[in-house]
Write an enzyme that holds these catalytic residues in place. Structure first.
Site, mmCIF file in Angstrom:
data_model
loop_
_atom_site.group_PDB
_atom_site.id
_atom_site.type_symbol
_atom_site.label_atom_id
_atom_site.label_comp_id
_atom_site.label_asym_id
_atom_site.label_seq_id
_atom_site.Cartn_x
_atom_site.Cartn_y
_atom_site.Cartn_z
ATOM 1 N N GLY A 128 1.001 -1.122 -0.068
ATOM 2 C CA GLY A 128 -0.095 -0.053 0.066
ATOM 3 C C GLY A 128 0.848 1.243 0.002
ATOM 4 O O GLY A 128 1.849 1.401 0.772
ATOM 5 N N ALA A 147 15.325 10.974 -1.156
ATOM 6 C CA ALA A 147 16.408 10.834 -0.395
ATOM 7 C C ALA A 147 17.421 9.514 -0.688
ATOM 8 O O ALA A 147 18.704 9.865 -0.725
ATOM 9 C CB ALA A 147 16.216 10.653 1.279
ATOM 10 N N ARG A 199 19.320 10.828 -3.863
ATOM 11 C CA ARG A 199 20.085 12.221 -3.990
ATOM 12 C C ARG A 199 21.395 11.714 -2.969
ATOM 13 O O ARG A 199 22.656 12.176 -3.329
ATOM 14 C CB ARG A 199 19.303 13.244 -3.584
ATOM 15 C CG ARG A 199 18.499 13.794 -4.327
ATOM 16 C CD ARG A 199 18.171 15.082 -4.645
ATOM 17 N NE ARG A 199 17.488 15.575 -5.871
ATOM 18 C CZ ARG A 199 16.929 16.545 -5.952
ATOM 19 N NH1 ARG A 199 16.645 17.221 -4.921
ATOM 20 N NH2 ARG A 199 16.220 17.058 -7.208
ATOM 21 N N ARG A 240 0.936 -5.209 -4.914
ATOM 22 C CA ARG A 240 0.956 -6.145 -4.330
ATOM 23 C C ARG A 240 1.387 -7.400 -5.180
ATOM 24 O O ARG A 240 0.520 -7.771 -5.877
ATOM 25 C CB ARG A 240 -0.086 -6.392 -3.587
ATOM 26 C CG ARG A 240 -0.525 -5.089 -2.745
ATOM 27 C CD ARG A 240 -1.461 -5.346 -1.672
ATOM 28 N NE ARG A 240 -2.307 -4.225 -1.028
ATOM 29 C CZ ARG A 240 -1.742 -3.489 0.270
ATOM 30 N NH1 ARG A 240 -0.633 -4.358 0.645
ATOM 31 N NH2 ARG A 240 -2.363 -2.793 0.704
ATOM 32 N N ASP A 266 5.246 -4.562 6.249
ATOM 33 C CA ASP A 266 5.789 -5.550 6.932
ATOM 34 C C ASP A 266 5.830 -6.608 5.516
ATOM 35 O O ASP A 266 7.039 -7.477 5.687
ATOM 36 C CB ASP A 266 5.231 -6.173 7.928
ATOM 37 C CG ASP A 266 3.780 -6.452 7.968
ATOM 38 O OD1 ASP A 266 3.201 -5.741 6.852
ATOM 39 O OD2 ASP A 266 3.153 -6.915 8.683
ATOM 40 N N THR A 320 4.494 2.741 5.441
ATOM 41 C CA THR A 320 3.046 2.413 5.679
ATOM 42 C C THR A 320 2.100 3.061 6.556
ATOM 43 O O THR A 320 2.705 3.548 7.645
ATOM 44 C CB THR A 320 2.532 0.933 6.069
ATOM 45 O OG1 THR A 320 1.438 0.432 6.352
ATOM 46 C CG2 THR A 320 3.575 0.513 7.204
ATOM 47 N N ASP A 325 -0.123 2.251 8.336
ATOM 48 C CA ASP A 325 -0.791 1.490 9.459
ATOM 49 C C ASP A 325 0.078 1.676 10.881
ATOM 50 O O ASP A 325 -0.342 1.247 11.926
ATOM 51 C CB ASP A 325 -0.598 0.018 9.266
ATOM 52 C CG ASP A 325 -1.713 -0.376 7.880
ATOM 53 O OD1 ASP A 325 -2.399 0.655 7.796
ATOM 54 O OD2 ASP A 325 -1.636 -1.267 7.455
ATOM 55 N N ASP A 338 2.275 -0.608 11.765
ATOM 56 C CA ASP A 338 2.408 -1.824 12.395
ATOM 57 C C ASP A 338 3.699 -2.364 12.370
ATOM 58 O O ASP A 338 3.889 -3.724 12.582
ATOM 59 C CB ASP A 338 1.317 -2.554 11.855
ATOM 60 C CG ASP A 338 1.545 -2.807 10.224
ATOM 61 O OD1 ASP A 338 2.005 -2.214 9.752
ATOM 62 O OD2 ASP A 338 0.692 -3.729 9.791
ATOM 63 N N GLY A 380 -5.975 0.215 8.968
ATOM 64 C CA GLY A 380 -4.811 -0.140 10.060
ATOM 65 C C GLY A 380 -4.774 -1.552 9.652
ATOM 66 O O GLY A 380 -3.962 -2.224 10.575
ATOM 67 N N ARG A 381 -5.474 -2.135 9.182
ATOM 68 C CA ARG A 381 -5.232 -3.733 8.796
ATOM 69 C C ARG A 381 -5.542 -4.425 10.289
ATOM 70 O O ARG A 381 -6.666 -4.204 10.833
ATOM 71 C CB ARG A 381 -3.922 -4.219 8.342
ATOM 72 C CG ARG A 381 -4.020 -5.426 7.381
ATOM 73 C CD ARG A 381 -2.891 -5.842 6.767
ATOM 74 N NE ARG A 381 -2.205 -5.052 5.660
ATOM 75 C CZ ARG A 381 -2.654 -5.394 4.570
ATOM 76 N NH1 ARG A 381 -3.307 -6.471 4.091
ATOM 77 N NH2 ARG A 381 -2.573 -4.644 3.497
ATOM 78 N N HIS A 434 -9.870 4.748 1.626
ATOM 79 C CA HIS A 434 -8.600 4.961 0.932
ATOM 80 C C HIS A 434 -8.107 6.406 1.013
ATOM 81 O O HIS A 434 -6.881 6.850 0.649
ATOM 82 C CB HIS A 434 -8.527 4.614 -0.509
ATOM 83 C CG HIS A 434 -8.502 3.047 -0.509
ATOM 84 N ND1 HIS A 434 -9.236 2.095 -0.329
ATOM 85 C CD2 HIS A 434 -7.162 2.117 -0.708
ATOM 86 C CE1 HIS A 434 -8.852 0.806 -0.565
ATOM 87 N NE2 HIS A 434 -7.659 0.962 -0.612
HETATM 88 O O1 F6P Z 1 -1.608 -1.324 4.628
HETATM 89 C C1 F6P Z 1 -2.259 -0.098 4.097
HETATM 90 C C2 F6P Z 1 -3.587 -0.430 3.983
HETATM 91 O O2 F6P Z 1 -4.165 0.760 3.700
HETATM 92 C C3 F6P Z 1 -4.409 -1.019 4.986
HETATM 93 O O3 F6P Z 1 -4.539 -0.110 6.179
HETATM 94 C C4 F6P Z 1 -5.421 -1.661 4.465
HETATM 95 O O4 F6P Z 1 -6.093 -2.606 5.203
HETATM 96 C C5 F6P Z 1 -4.977 -2.109 3.191
HETATM 97 O O5 F6P Z 1 -3.691 -1.299 2.953
HETATM 98 C C6 F6P Z 1 -5.824 -1.758 1.993
HETATM 99 O O6 F6P Z 1 -5.254 -2.451 0.957
HETATM 100 P P1 F6P Z 1 -5.734 -2.236 -0.516
HETATM 101 O O7 F6P Z 1 -5.478 -0.721 -1.026
HETATM 102 O O8 F6P Z 1 -5.008 -3.230 -1.264
HETATM 103 O O9 F6P Z 1 -7.044 -2.554 -0.467
#
Ligand code: F6P
Length: 320
Positions: free
Chosen positions: A11, A22, A25, A72, A103, A126, A128, A130, A171-172, A250
């Protein structure tokens, strides 16, 4: 080391562009060449890559998204896919790789290093937040500011109509966005996947508030904890209060990065290049207590990032 490559994966998050800038450069400053790989590991497999120079990364520090695009990649999860990527490492003479992502992306980089020993440095990017081993990941600060702005706006209409609002945030499986934005936005309750919650207690709190003359209530639900729509339905059924649900989705991933994210990304991107030049070969950069540090790459995903109970409890006390 003469030539390194950089990619963004998973994401997107605001500040990724500042990190790419960064890396490019800092590397050029030290006499290295940089290859930009498009669309994350997908572009790595498909040889969708080319040289970047100083002006390739001009005028991007303030832009959300990622100029390298992202993806992805399912194919990179297979041995065959990674073998195709390695063929491109040889073809393009890549001697080190910077992977900016979450991650899953850092895990992919780790496996690739174990198979082909290409030096890799992970940069946590990310919204998230996380990723263990770093207090902040690139994009998180911008995302929570976006959520807080949304809370402010919802608060206006919630007060006018004397309504309860449920705000579902991203936040998954992690509650950091909900927790920090909830504290900053003065939410009545914050539901996160890491901790149990009780609808009865949430409803009692709502009642207490309304008896005291509260005009509105805002409840933040992390997507990994529950569905905002379902929580809204349960509260409406139990209390009879007028309850509305907003799913931010999003829009939390977009927007111009905050100064904090730009600075974090600039420091992390530069550190990644320094690490590659100093012979680190499977590490991640992180920010711990304000300092940019290096950890072995697996620190990013071996253990879950612990929830900040102090913040959670404080949010509870302040929203009594
Ligand atoms: O990891 C970032 C994130 O925005 C999460 O918060 C969310 O669950 C996921 O990606 C959504 O992914 P996608 O854009 O592939 O639907």
């Amino acid at each position: 080391m003469q030539r390194i490559a950089v990619l963004t994966s998973g994401g997107d998050s605001p500040g990724m562009n500042a990190a790419i800038r960064a890396v490019v450069r800092k590397a050029i400053y030290h006499g290295l060449e940089v290859i930009g790989i498009q669309r994350g590991f997908s572009g790595f497999i498909e040889a969708d890559m080319g040289p970047l120079n100083l002006s390739s990364v001009a005028d991007i520090i303030h832009r959300g998204g990622t100029m390298l695009r992202t993806a992805r990649s399912e194919e990179f999860k297979s041995i065959k896919g990674r073998a195709k990527a390695y063929a491109n490492v040889e073809r393009f003479g890549i001697q080190g790789l910077v992977v900016i992502g979450g991650d899953g992306s850092l895990k992919g980089a780790d496996i690739f290093h174990r198979e082909y020993q290409l030096p890799v440095i992970g940069v946590p990017g990310t919204i998230d937040n996380d990723i263990a081993g770093t207090d902040f990941s690139i994009g998180f600060d911008t995302a929570i500011n976006t959520v807080v702005e949304a809370i402010n706006k919802i608060r206006d209409t919630a007060t006018s109509h004397e309504r309860t609002f449920i705000l579902e945030v991203m936040g998954r499986e992690c509650g950091y966005i909900a927790l920090m934005a909830g504290l900053a936005g003065g939410a009545e309750s914050i539901l996160i996947p890491e901790l149990d919650f009780s609808i009865d207690e949430i409803c009692e709190k709502l009642y207490r508030g309304y008896k005291r003359g509260k005009l509105h209530s805002i409840i933040i639900v992390a997507e990994g904890a529950a569905s905002g729509l379902e929580i809204g339905r349960q509260i409406r059924d139990r209390t009879g209060l007028e309850t509305k649900v907003t799913i931010l989705g999003h829009l939390q991933r977009g927007g111009t990065p905050t100064a904090f994210d730009r600075i974090l990304a600039s420091r992390m991107g530069a550190k990644a290049v320094e690490l590659l030049m100093s012979g680190y070969h499977k590490h991640m950069v992180g920010m711990v207590d304000g300092r940019i540090v290096a950890h072995p790459l697996e620190a990013a995903f071996q253990e879950a990032k612990p929830v900040d109970l102090e913040i959670y409890n404080l949010a509870g006390v302040l929203s009594i």
